[in-house]
Design a protein around this motif. Sequence first.
Motif, PDB file in Angstrom:
ATOM      1  N   ILE A  64      11.186  -0.092  -3.480  1.00  0.00           N
ATOM      2  CA  ILE A  64      12.473  -0.116  -4.326  1.00  0.00           C
ATOM      3  C   ILE A  64      12.904  -1.723  -4.369  1.00  0.00           C
ATOM      4  CG2 ILE A  64      15.030   0.446  -3.764  1.00  0.00           C
ATOM      5  CD1 ILE A  64      14.045   3.058  -2.632  1.00  0.00           C
ATOM      6  N   LYS A  65      12.560  -2.257  -3.458  1.00  0.00           N
ATOM      7  CA  LYS A  65      13.017  -3.994  -3.386  1.00  0.00           C
ATOM      8  C   LYS A  65      12.157  -4.380  -4.390  1.00  0.00           C
ATOM      9  CE  LYS A  65      14.308  -4.177   1.537  1.00  0.00           C
ATOM     10  NZ  LYS A  65      13.762  -4.776   2.946  1.00  0.00           N
ATOM     11  N   LYS A  66      11.016  -3.985  -4.582  1.00  0.00           N
ATOM     12  CA  LYS A  66      10.143  -4.529  -5.823  1.00  0.00           C
ATOM     13  C   LYS A  66      10.526  -4.116  -6.888  1.00  0.00           C
ATOM     14  CE  LYS A  66       7.384  -7.534  -3.661  1.00  0.00           C
ATOM     15  NZ  LYS A  66       7.092  -9.272  -4.147  1.00  0.00           N
ATOM     16  N   LYS A  67      11.275  -3.118  -7.153  1.00  0.00           N
ATOM     17  CA  LYS A  67      11.875  -2.348  -8.573  1.00  0.00           C
ATOM     18  C   LYS A  67      10.254  -2.082  -9.207  1.00  0.00           C
ATOM     19  CE  LYS A  67      15.782  -5.501  -9.237  1.00  0.00           C
ATOM     20  NZ  LYS A  67      16.405  -6.215 -10.046  1.00  0.00           N
ATOM     21  N   ILE A  68       9.525  -1.205  -8.290  1.00  0.00           N
ATOM     22  CA  ILE A  68       8.546  -0.403  -8.959  1.00  0.00           C
ATOM     23  C   ILE A  68       9.215   0.811  -9.123  1.00  0.00           C
ATOM     24  CG2 ILE A  68       6.142   0.611  -8.347  1.00  0.00           C
ATOM     25  CD1 ILE A  68       5.648  -1.839  -6.386  1.00  0.00           C
TER      26      ILE A  68
ATOM     27  N   LEU B  89      -6.852   1.655   8.067  1.00  0.00           N
ATOM     28  CA  LEU B  89      -6.321   2.953   8.130  1.00  0.00           C
ATOM     29  C   LEU B  89      -4.894   3.036   7.734  1.00  0.00           C
ATOM     30  CD1 LEU B  89      -7.978   4.125  11.704  1.00  0.00           C
ATOM     31  CD2 LEU B  89      -9.137   3.956   9.091  1.00  0.00           C
ATOM     32  N   TRP B  90      -4.490   4.169   6.879  1.00  0.00           N
ATOM     33  CA  TRP B  90      -3.237   4.178   6.336  1.00  0.00           C
ATOM     34  C   TRP B  90      -2.125   3.822   7.345  1.00  0.00           C
ATOM     35  CZ3 TRP B  90      -0.876   3.801   2.121  1.00  0.00           C
ATOM     36  CH2 TRP B  90       0.435   4.329   1.968  1.00  0.00           C
ATOM     37  N   PRO B  91      -2.111   4.284   8.533  1.00  0.00           N
ATOM     38  CA  PRO B  91      -0.866   3.886   9.358  1.00  0.00           C
ATOM     39  C   PRO B  91      -0.850   2.469   9.745  1.00  0.00           C
ATOM     40  CG  PRO B  91      -1.784   5.821  10.400  1.00  0.00           C
ATOM     41  CD  PRO B  91      -2.911   5.323   9.336  1.00  0.00           C
ATOM     42  N   ASP B  92      -2.019   1.762   9.645  1.00  0.00           N
ATOM     43  CA  ASP B  92      -1.855   0.246   9.851  1.00  0.00           C
ATOM     44  C   ASP B  92      -1.664  -0.371   8.670  1.00  0.00           C
ATOM     45  OD1 ASP B  92      -2.459   0.480  12.468  1.00  0.00           O
ATOM     46  OD2 ASP B  92      -4.971   0.636  12.234  1.00  0.00           O
ATOM     47  N   PHE B  93      -1.715   0.248   7.475  1.00  0.00           N
ATOM     48  CA  PHE B  93      -1.214  -0.490   6.146  1.00  0.00           C
ATOM     49  C   PHE B  93       0.439  -0.588   6.287  1.00  0.00           C
ATOM     50  CE2 PHE B  93      -0.345  -0.316   1.551  1.00  0.00           C
ATOM     51  CZ  PHE B  93      -1.209  -1.324   1.213  1.00  0.00           C
ATOM     52  N   LYS B  94       0.540  -2.179   6.083  1.00  0.00           N
ATOM     53  CA  LYS B  94       1.791  -2.725   5.974  1.00  0.00           C
ATOM     54  C   LYS B  94       2.450  -3.156   4.606  1.00  0.00           C
ATOM     55  CE  LYS B  94       1.612  -2.066  10.456  1.00  0.00           C
ATOM     56  NZ  LYS B  94       2.311  -0.749  11.016  1.00  0.00           N
ATOM     57  N   THR B  95       3.800  -3.148   4.601  1.00  0.00           N
ATOM     58  CA  THR B  95       4.101  -3.826   3.409  1.00  0.00           C
ATOM     59  C   THR B  95       3.472  -5.215   2.941  1.00  0.00           C
ATOM     60  OG1 THR B  95       6.173  -4.680   4.665  1.00  0.00           O
ATOM     61  CG2 THR B  95       6.240  -2.488   3.354  1.00  0.00           C
ATOM     62  N   THR B  96       3.286  -5.988   3.959  1.00  0.00           N
ATOM     63  CA  THR B  96       2.463  -7.257   3.588  1.00  0.00           C
ATOM     64  C   THR B  96       1.394  -7.134   3.022  1.00  0.00           C
ATOM     65  OG1 THR B  96       1.706  -7.218   6.148  1.00  0.00           O
ATOM     66  CG2 THR B  96       3.939  -8.593   5.574  1.00  0.00           C
ATOM     67  N   ASP B  97       0.521  -6.116   3.265  1.00  0.00           N
ATOM     68  CA  ASP B  97      -0.646  -5.880   2.863  1.00  0.00           C
ATOM     69  C   ASP B  97      -0.484  -5.362   1.339  1.00  0.00           C
ATOM     70  OD1 ASP B  97      -2.406  -6.036   5.219  1.00  0.00           O
ATOM     71  OD2 ASP B  97      -1.350  -4.282   5.865  1.00  0.00           O
ATOM     72  N   PHE B  98       0.502  -4.629   1.199  1.00  0.00           N
ATOM     73  CA  PHE B  98       0.730  -4.088  -0.130  1.00  0.00           C
ATOM     74  C   PHE B  98       1.236  -5.327  -1.114  1.00  0.00           C
ATOM     75  CE2 PHE B  98       3.865  -1.019  -2.634  1.00  0.00           C
ATOM     76  CZ  PHE B  98       3.117  -1.087  -3.797  1.00  0.00           C
ATOM     77  N   ASN B  99       1.889  -6.290  -0.553  1.00  0.00           N
ATOM     78  CA  ASN B  99       2.584  -7.390  -1.252  1.00  0.00           C
ATOM     79  C   ASN B  99       1.465  -8.105  -1.641  1.00  0.00           C
ATOM     80  OD1 ASN B  99       4.990  -8.806  -2.415  1.00  0.00           O
ATOM     81  ND2 ASN B  99       4.113 -10.539  -1.067  1.00  0.00           N
ATOM     82  N   LYS B 100       0.381  -8.638  -0.859  1.00  0.00           N
ATOM     83  CA  LYS B 100      -0.995  -9.291  -1.100  1.00  0.00           C
ATOM     84  C   LYS B 100      -1.670  -8.691  -2.050  1.00  0.00           C
ATOM     85  CE  LYS B 100      -1.688 -10.989   3.565  1.00  0.00           C
ATOM     86  NZ  LYS B 100      -2.650 -10.976   4.815  1.00  0.00           N
ATOM     87  N   ILE B 101      -1.656  -7.416  -2.222  1.00  0.00           N
ATOM     88  CA  ILE B 101      -2.482  -6.683  -3.330  1.00  0.00           C
ATOM     89  C   ILE B 101      -1.599  -6.933  -4.604  1.00  0.00           C
ATOM     90  CG2 ILE B 101      -3.001  -4.297  -4.506  1.00  0.00           C
ATOM     91  CD1 ILE B 101      -3.813  -3.500  -1.394  1.00  0.00           C
ATOM     92  N   ILE B 102      -0.177  -6.780  -4.693  1.00  0.00           N
ATOM     93  CA  ILE B 102       0.416  -7.097  -5.879  1.00  0.00           C
ATOM     94  C   ILE B 102       0.526  -8.142  -6.346  1.00  0.00           C
ATOM     95  CG2 ILE B 102       3.146  -7.353  -6.724  1.00  0.00           C
ATOM     96  CD1 ILE B 102       3.647  -5.098  -4.870  1.00  0.00           C
ATOM     97  N   VAL B 103       0.160  -9.383  -5.501  1.00  0.00           N
ATOM     98  CA  VAL B 103       0.058 -10.934  -5.704  1.00  0.00           C
ATOM     99  C   VAL B 103      -1.223 -11.027  -6.278  1.00  0.00           C
ATOM    100  CG1 VAL B 103      -0.286 -13.149  -5.044  1.00  0.00           C
ATOM    101  CG2 VAL B 103       1.498 -11.752  -4.133  1.00  0.00           C
ATOM    102  N   GLU B 104      -2.256 -10.334  -5.976  1.00  0.00           N
ATOM    103  CA  GLU B 104      -3.706 -10.293  -6.764  1.00  0.00           C
ATOM    104  C   GLU B 104      -3.698  -9.613  -7.852  1.00  0.00           C
ATOM    105  OE1 GLU B 104      -8.317  -8.948  -5.543  1.00  0.00           O
ATOM    106  OE2 GLU B 104      -6.982  -8.894  -4.048  1.00  0.00           O
ATOM    107  N   TYR B 105      -3.066  -8.471  -8.159  1.00  0.00           N
ATOM    108  CA  TYR B 105      -2.985  -7.851  -9.194  1.00  0.00           C
ATOM    109  C   TYR B 105      -2.327  -8.715 -10.389  1.00  0.00           C
ATOM    110  CZ  TYR B 105      -0.624  -4.552 -12.773  1.00  0.00           C
ATOM    111  OH  TYR B 105      -0.321  -3.996 -13.845  1.00  0.00           O
ATOM    112  N   ASN B 106      -1.270  -9.479  -9.829  1.00  0.00           N
ATOM    113  CA  ASN B 106      -0.627 -10.220 -11.177  1.00  0.00           C
ATOM    114  C   ASN B 106      -1.480 -11.332 -11.557  1.00  0.00           C
ATOM    115  OD1 ASN B 106       1.862  -9.008 -11.180  1.00  0.00           O
ATOM    116  ND2 ASN B 106       2.516  -9.969  -9.103  1.00  0.00           N
ATOM    117  N   ASN B 107      -2.504 -11.684 -10.960  1.00  0.00           N
ATOM    118  CA  ASN B 107      -3.479 -12.851 -11.396  1.00  0.00           C
ATOM    119  C   ASN B 107      -4.708 -12.117 -12.146  1.00  0.00           C
ATOM    120  OD1 ASN B 107      -2.190 -14.953 -10.114  1.00  0.00           O
ATOM    121  ND2 ASN B 107      -2.925 -14.521  -8.100  1.00  0.00           N
TER     122      ASN B 107
END
Length: 226
Positions: free
Chosen positions: A44-48, A198-216
Amino acid sequence: MNPLKHVAFIMDGNGRWGLKNKNSRNLGHKQGLKTVEEIIKFSIKKKINYLTFFAFSSENWKRPKTEIDYLFKLLKNFLKTKINEFIKNDIKLKILGEKKFSKELNSLLNRAEKKTKNNCKIHINLAINYGSKIEITNAIKALNKKKIKINPHNLEKFLYTKGIPDPDILIRTGNTKRLSNFLLWQLSYSEIFFEKKLWPDFKTTDFNKIIVEYNNIKRNYGSITK
């Protein structure tokens, strides 16, 4: 920067996390639900605009009944306690899959969809009793029944995801590299990220890193970028 409207998740590793940390697969599923809530808030913060979570596949009925019962107990509790929060926060919920559950669960699912259908801040797809091959097969049957010409454009009108843009990103946690019969049609041009955590260890920081990579990433869709 690539537009990011829709992210899909295969939430793999709940059971393994539970056995490793709590000696209980069920407690892993409970912890995984907390990760879902954090990902929704972050998105929601990222407006996805769209998130799709693969919660229970059409093949998961092969699992022990005690685990299945616990998963549906978690889902029922989630729907009962979070629906007002979804309404308050303008979150839309849609179920992808065949609703072949108990009368109580089907009622809760239908109620959640009905009460949130006009919400528009973020659209959450929950894939439950979902199998992509079944989805595509049913779409073809519907086209044949209505005597509509079979082509990609018409077939998409009869998928569970009608009117929803295809995922820009698929993220699968749990260090497993396969699609597991998930959104096979819709993921044809998605960028796929396989995450070791594993999914319970997946954090928003991990998600954000993927978004940054996706943008490149240069997304060519079959063409050639000059």
